[in-house]
Design an enzyme around this catalytic site. Structure first.
Site, PDB file in Angstrom:
ATOM      1  N   GLU A 107      -1.470   4.381 -10.399  1.00 50.51           N
ATOM      2  CA  GLU A 107      -0.946   4.114  -9.011  1.00 50.51           C
ATOM      3  C   GLU A 107      -1.299   4.845  -7.892  1.00 50.51           C
ATOM      4  O   GLU A 107      -0.528   5.817  -7.726  1.00 50.51           O
ATOM      5  CB  GLU A 107       0.571   3.438  -9.075  1.00 50.51           C
ATOM      6  CG  GLU A 107       1.015   2.301  -8.316  1.00 50.51           C
ATOM      7  CD  GLU A 107       1.234   3.066  -6.788  1.00 50.51           C
ATOM      8  OE1 GLU A 107       0.091   2.953  -5.748  1.00 50.51           O
ATOM      9  OE2 GLU A 107       2.272   3.370  -6.532  1.00 50.51           O
TER      10      GLU A 107
ATOM     11  N   CYS B  34       2.461   4.298  -0.039  1.00 50.84           N
ATOM     12  CA  CYS B  34       0.782   4.178  -0.375  1.00 50.84           C
ATOM     13  C   CYS B  34       0.509   2.723   0.197  1.00 50.84           C
ATOM     14  O   CYS B  34      -0.594   2.409   0.212  1.00 50.84           O
ATOM     15  CB  CYS B  34       0.579   4.378  -1.791  1.00 50.84           C
ATOM     16  SG  CYS B  34       1.782   3.490  -2.870  1.00 50.84           S
TER      17      CYS B  34
END
Length: 479
Positions: free
Chosen positions: A249, A283
């Site tokens: 991720e 993010c």
């Protein structure tokens, strides 16, 4: 009161083999508030051995029993949520109310994965001949090495811990050295819930040393990482040398397309609120805002007005709506991005420089018409910095949205469902949210494509990375 953090190996909290510690600093004032134990290779070997023994026990524990343990951990995490939130605010900087929301979402994720533990189904395949049995089983892959960041110290770790444990795996978590106490509080919840010794192990230390030792370690069968794209590619390559599956991720540079038919005031308010969450250190934080030309000026005015309501300060102050950056290097990085953009012709609407002499405070910052050659248009800012620029046609906005190799999150604001579906089909991203910021719930998949990673965490898919498929066939003769 803030407590020093230790390693958790084979069911015991302990100092590192050499007794070394790393400082933990309050980002609101730059002062040391505690320490965290530093793991050495002897500690990693001990954790790996414990994870092997824990796996041997946990994989044979019935799924319903594993689910009960996870649900107990969720209850305990909720019980201690206020304490964990205050620890997180002290070491990470986010407001206590925001930290509390993170803790409670962590408990939701544990509950979700407890249910998924009971749904790791296999299947029977009809055979071509009489008396032949064909079975497919889904079994835990083995001990996991997981690496988690400081921006969401509970929610990033809980996705990996709960996913691994639901599947029947054991795990070694390399927690974040900047925010160890809140990550340790999560592990304590699983410990109190009765998770057997060795099933969860928590270590801290020098990230490169730990990853480069643990990933090739023969005990480790699976790697999960959340962090930057650069580091993720390196770790994925290292895991590939040893044929170990990975979940990555990684970073993003989220585009936002605001169409002229959108609710402009609502879009601006929502964007300002989401951008300041965790001080933009996420993010999936919106970074490149593409505004349809007819409403460009009106949207920018509304966005700037929304940012004026942000109250920066210590996360422990109830009046604070945005805390400091987690570490001083992020402030330096943001200032460098702004200076580069301005030198290349961008215009600064608000912000742009650190605030105050103590702590890591950087205000919401808006750059207009930054050229594509500027660093901010190509590098993830990971802070409360974004760009705004107009677009004439939807196709030009799509082109800009897909220009970078990232593909994590994207956002669209429009009054047209047909236009939203068209954008979903054309924007290359793992997640698209329309007219709100609806990402990251326990029941929904979370992950990116292209340079933003591989695999998902969350939803029905969250247990998959921790399972492997096996096939059994037998010719069964009857007397």
């Amino acid at each position: 009161m803030y407590t020093d953090s230790q390693l958790f190996i084979d069911g015991e909290w302990r100092a590192g083999a050499d007794g070394l510690v790393l400082p933990v600093v309050n980002p609101a004032d730059g002062l040391r508030i505690g320490s965290v134990a530093k793991a050495e290779r002897a500690d990693l070997d001990r954790a790996a051995d414990a994870a092997m023994r824990g796996f041997a026990l946990w994989r044979d524990t019935p799924a319903h029993s594993r689910a009960e343990t996870l649900r107990s951990a969720a209850v305990i995490l909720r019980r201690d949520a206020e304490m964990s939130a205050r620890l997180m605010s002290l070491e990470q900087g986010k407001p206590v109310a925001e930290a509390l929301g993170e803790v409670l979402r962590g408990a939701e994720f544990i509950d979700w994965m407890a249910g998924e533990a009971q749904r790791a189904y296999g299947r029977v395949i009809p055979a071509r001949g009489a008396g032949v049995l064909q079975l497919v089983t889904r079994e835990p892959v083995g001990p996991v090495a997981a690496f988690t960041p400081w921006n969401f110290p509970i929610n990033q770790a809980v996705r990996k811990i709960a996913g691994a444990l639901a599947a029947g795996c054991s795990i070694i978590i390399k927690g974040p050295e900047e925010t160890p106490a809140s990550c340790a509080a999560l592990v304590r919840a699983f410990e109190e819930a009765g998770t057997p010794a060795g099933v969860i192990n928590l270590v801290f230390g020098t990230p490169a040393e730990i990853s480069e030792y643990l990933i090739p370690h023969p005990a480790i069968r699976k790697v999960s990482f959340t962090g930057s794209t650069v580091v993720g590619k390196h770790l994925a390559a290292l895991a590939g040398l040893h044929m170990k599956p990975v979940t990555m991720e990684l970073g993003g540079h989220a585009p936002v397309i605001v169409c002229a038919d959108a609710d402009i005031p609502a879009a601006a308010q929502a964007l300002a609120a989401f951008k300041t969450r965790t001080s933009g250190q996420s993010c999936i934080s919106p970074t490149r805002l593409l505004i349809e030309a007819p409403v460009y000026g009106r949207f920018v005015d509304a966005l700037l007005a929304a940012f004026e309501g942000v109250k920066m300060g210590d996360g422990g102050d109830p009046a604070t709506t945005m805390g400091p950056m987690a570490n001083p290097r992020r402030v330096d990085a943001l200032e460098a991005l702004v200076e580069d953009a301005l030198a290349k012709g961008a215009r600064l609407h608000i912000g742009g420089k650190r605030r105050g002499e103590a702590g890591n405070f950087f205000p919401p910052t808006v750059l207009a018409e930054a050229p594509v050659t500027s660093r901010i248009m190509n590098e993830e800012p990971f802070g409360p910095l974004l760009t705004v620029q107009p677009f004439e046609t939807l196709e030009s906005a799509i082109t800009e949205a897909n220009r970078l190799p990232y593909g994590l999150a994207a956002y669209v604001f429009t009054g047209s469902p047909a236009k939203a579906r068209h954008l979903y089909s054309r924007i290359e991203c793992g997640m698209l949210s329309v007219n709100h910021f609806g990402l990251g719930s326990a029941e929904t998949p979370f992950g990116g494509v292209r340079d933003s990673g591989f695999g998902v965490e969350g939803g029905a898919e969250a247990i998959e990375p921790y399972l492997q498929t096996r096939f059994y066939t037998s010719l069964e003769r009857f007397e």
